[in-house]
Write an enzyme that holds these catalytic residues in place. Structure first.
Site, short mmCIF file in Angstrom:
data_model
loop_
_atom_site.label_atom_id
_atom_site.label_comp_id
_atom_site.label_asym_id
_atom_site.label_seq_id
_atom_site.Cartn_x
_atom_site.Cartn_y
_atom_site.Cartn_z
N LYS A 182 36.32 36.78 46.98
CA LYS A 182 37.48 37.35 46.27
C LYS A 182 36.93 38.21 45.14
O LYS A 182 36.58 37.71 44.08
CB LYS A 182 38.35 36.21 45.71
CG LYS A 182 39.82 36.55 45.52
CD LYS A 182 40.09 37.68 44.55
CE LYS A 182 40.06 37.25 43.10
NZ LYS A 182 40.16 38.42 42.17
N GLU A 257 29.52 30.38 36.34
CA GLU A 257 28.68 31.29 35.53
C GLU A 257 29.63 32.03 34.60
O GLU A 257 30.39 32.89 35.06
CB GLU A 257 27.97 32.32 36.42
CG GLU A 257 27.09 31.74 37.52
CD GLU A 257 25.70 31.40 37.04
OE1 GLU A 257 25.46 31.44 35.82
OE2 GLU A 257 24.86 31.07 37.89
N CYS A 291 26.94 40.14 30.86
CA CYS A 291 27.09 38.74 30.41
C CYS A 291 25.96 38.33 29.47
O CYS A 291 26.15 37.55 28.56
CB CYS A 291 27.18 37.80 31.60
SG CYS A 291 25.80 37.91 32.73
P1 NAD Z 1 37.76 36.88 34.59
O1 NAD Z 1 37.52 35.45 34.28
O2 NAD Z 1 38.98 37.52 34.05
O3 NAD Z 1 37.83 37.11 36.17
C1 NAD Z 1 36.76 36.76 37.01
C2 NAD Z 1 37.28 36.56 38.42
O4 NAD Z 1 38.13 35.43 38.43
C3 NAD Z 1 38.13 37.73 38.94
O5 NAD Z 1 37.85 37.91 40.31
C4 NAD Z 1 39.55 37.22 38.75
O6 NAD Z 1 40.50 37.78 39.62
C5 NAD Z 1 39.36 35.74 39.04
N1 NAD Z 1 40.41 34.87 38.47
C6 NAD Z 1 41.18 35.07 37.38
N2 NAD Z 1 42.01 34.02 37.20
C7 NAD Z 1 41.74 33.13 38.17
C8 NAD Z 1 42.25 31.85 38.52
N3 NAD Z 1 43.23 31.26 37.82
N4 NAD Z 1 41.73 31.20 39.58
C9 NAD Z 1 40.74 31.77 40.29
N5 NAD Z 1 40.22 32.99 40.04
C10 NAD Z 1 40.71 33.66 38.98
O7 NAD Z 1 36.45 37.63 34.15
P2 NAD Z 1 36.18 39.21 34.17
O8 NAD Z 1 36.88 39.79 33.00
O9 NAD Z 1 36.42 39.75 35.53
O10 NAD Z 1 34.59 39.26 33.95
C11 NAD Z 1 34.00 39.29 32.72
C12 NAD Z 1 33.49 37.92 32.35
O11 NAD Z 1 32.53 37.47 33.31
C13 NAD Z 1 32.75 37.91 31.03
O12 NAD Z 1 33.11 36.76 30.32
C14 NAD Z 1 31.30 37.85 31.44
O13 NAD Z 1 30.42 37.33 30.46
C15 NAD Z 1 31.37 36.98 32.64
N6 NAD Z 1 30.18 37.14 33.47
C16 NAD Z 1 29.29 36.10 33.52
C17 NAD Z 1 28.13 36.24 34.27
C18 NAD Z 1 27.13 35.13 34.37
O14 NAD Z 1 26.28 35.20 35.24
N7 NAD Z 1 27.19 34.11 33.53
C19 NAD Z 1 27.89 37.43 34.96
C20 NAD Z 1 28.82 38.46 34.87
C21 NAD Z 1 29.97 38.30 34.13
#
Ligand code: NAD
Length: 510
Positions: A182, A257, A291
């Protein structure tokens, strides 16, 4: 009208059971291009019914094979073909990723090779994999029967989306799981490339499936589905907490993550120029949407003023421009919603700290999600811009006096993903690195890592560590099988009286 990259389909559709599908509801969502925020393509907006169908296809492929039962070498051969196909589309991927997510084209160029390397790496690991056997002489042999866990739900964020997807797809497929991916709704376009790649590489039907849509619809349904045996999630802490809770009902295996607010600590004996280069790159590369960004810089007071001056001067010279321009260093943020979030933090920062560079939209870029490289100095540890992940080109700089204070400041946040320590004192480097509450620490460098090392955060930055064999373990069951070699002593319930040995009190145990 904006010029789209070549080779895009008319619309983006789900892919499951080896075929493309519109959403059952017929719904679509708009995909925006971040320099104008114009819609340039639509994608199928998946919901529960679409997830049900994709998971059913993945489950069928898992239950009926052949994927989970293939010899490691057979699966590795297909994964290497995936890598070859990924490497072939380097230019196409870079163009799409840059156009769709706003990543500067120069920084998008390496994404395909990095993604291909993930497949080659896990292909190598599975053919070399060794599982344990443990002998109790004359009594038992115990061995580990490794099996793929089942259907893997993979949920990914929008920053470097294709590469993030490869970091989950490669170990999940290598382990013998079947998958439903997804992708993030802000950046669904590059994920569409996987369909052709997987088909050309000969991945069997139903092994790779993809459902587009937002978190509340498709993401939520994937996490709650009784037939997804695990969820590998990368995203924000707030969403990670929801996923953690929703995984409980079916006892999902979870890898989370999450975000970061990673400190770079610069001591007075550090190589000043290298620390400067690295901390500029650490927060302003990938548009600050990274991140592991070094978004807090802690600087020893004896070099603080010199550092601020040099840092602000360089930040002011960073080339902000369109993602497609090869000289651009910082381009447009991914989406207007994210632009709103980042700029609102800049406004908060103006009340909390001293702005020394940037602080708004660049004058020469009146539309699109552009933000100047923004630097705040004298940031107090209780400031929101010190504590909260902004995920954009904004950095908080804070002075410290002692090693203890630097460690305390570094640890004084909810997150614990990465940290960077800059010093030429060997003992200090190791002592400080060891005392920092983070999953990863780089000493005198940034973000270059070996794929065999653990990757993941502590505290609010996540649960579970992937990387190397840890990733394969996450996607596997390690079943212990205990085989008796001699006579088994069984306490004879209902037979004679018990001796001490019968009760298991006298004999040796493993
Ligand atoms: P987000 O949490 O808004 O979304 C991430 C994913 O989760 C998307 O595909 C979204 O559609 C999905 N999602 C949202 N609500 C959901 C739910 N209730 N149930 C299941 N899936 C759901 O994050 P974002 O804004 O897309 O990404 C940025 C974040 O990701 C930042 O906090 C960044 O630090 C983090 N990140 C972490 C790493 C790591 O390896 N630790 C790597 C890249 C990004």
């Amino acid at each position: 009208m904006i010029d789209k990259p070549a080779g895009l389909p008319e619309r983006i559709q789900h892919y499951y059971g080896g075929a493309l599908h519109d959403s059952v509801s017929g719904e679509v969502f708009d995909v925006l291009e971040p320099t104008t925020n114009q819609n340039y393509i639509t994608a199928a907006a998946g919901g529960k019914e679409d997830v049900d169908r994709a998971v059913a296809a993945a489950k069928k492929a898992f239950d009926e094979g052949p994927w989970p039962h293939m010899l490691p070498r057979e699966r590795a051969t297909i994964l290497n073909r995936v890598a070859d196909e990924v490497a072939k589309i380097n230019d196409e991927l870079a163009a799409i990723e840059s156009f769709d997510s706003g990543l500067p084209i120069r920084q998008a160029k390496g994404q395909a090779n990095r993604a291909a390397e993930n497949f080659r790496f896990f292909a190598d690991l599975i053919v070399a994999q060794v599982d344990g056997a443990f002998k109790m002489p004359g009594r038992q042999i115990n061995y580990v029967n490794r099996k793929p866990l089942g259907v893997a739900g993979l949920i990914t964020p929008w920053n470097t989306p294709f590469m993030q997807e490869s970091w989950k797809l490669a170990p999940a497929l290598a382990s013998g799981c079947t998958v439903v991916l997804k992708p993030a709704e802000f950046t669904p376009v590059s994920a569409n490339l996987w369909v052709d790649i997987m088909e050309k590489a000969g991945v069997p039907e139903g092994v790779f499936n993809i459902v587009y849509g937002d978190g509340a619809g498709a993401g939520d349904a994937l996490v709650k589905h009784p037939d997804t045996n695990l969820i590998s999630f990368t995203g924000s802490l707030a969403t990670g907490k929801i996923v953690y809770g929703n995984g409980a009902e079916h006892m999902k295996h979870l890898s989370l993550e999450l975000g970061g607010k990673s400190p770079a600590i610069i001591f007075e004996d550090a190589d000043f120029e290298k620390a400067l280069d690295s901390t500029l790159f650490g927060v302003f590369s990938l548009n600050g949407e990274r991140c592991t960004a070094s978004s807090r810089i802690l600087v020893h007071r004896s070099i603080y003023d010199r550092f601020l001056e040099a840092y602000a001067e360089r930040a002011n010279k960073i080339v902000v421009g369109p993602p497609s321009d090869p000289v651009t260093e910082l381009a447009a943020l991914v989406h207007p919603e994210h632009y709103e979030k980042v700029t609102s933090y800049i406004e908060i920062g103006k009340h909390e700290a001293r702005l020394i560079a940037g602080g708004g939209r660049p004058h020469h870029l009146p539309e699109g999600n552009y933000v100047e490289p923004t630097v705040f100095a004298d940031v107090a540890p209780d400031a929101r811009i010190f504590q909260e992940e902004i995920f954009g080109p904004v950095v908080a700089i804070t002075p410290f006096d002692t090693d203890e204070e630097a460690i305390e400041l570094a640890n004084n946040v909810e997150y614990g993903l990465a940290a960077y320590v800059w010093t030429n004192d060997i003992a200090r480097a190791h002592n400080v690195a060891g005392a920092i509450e983070s999953g990863m620490v780089w000493i005198n460098s940034h973000n270059v890592r070996d794929l065999r090392t653990p990757f993941g955060g502590v505290k609010g930055s996540g649960l579970g560590h992937e990387g190397g064999y840890r990733s394969l373990d996450f996607y596997s069951i390690q079943q212990s099988i205990h085989v008796t070699l001699g006579d088994v002593h069984t306490t004879r319930f209902g037979a004679t009286g018990y001796s001490e040995r019968d009760l298991g009190l006298g004999g040796p145990s493993a």
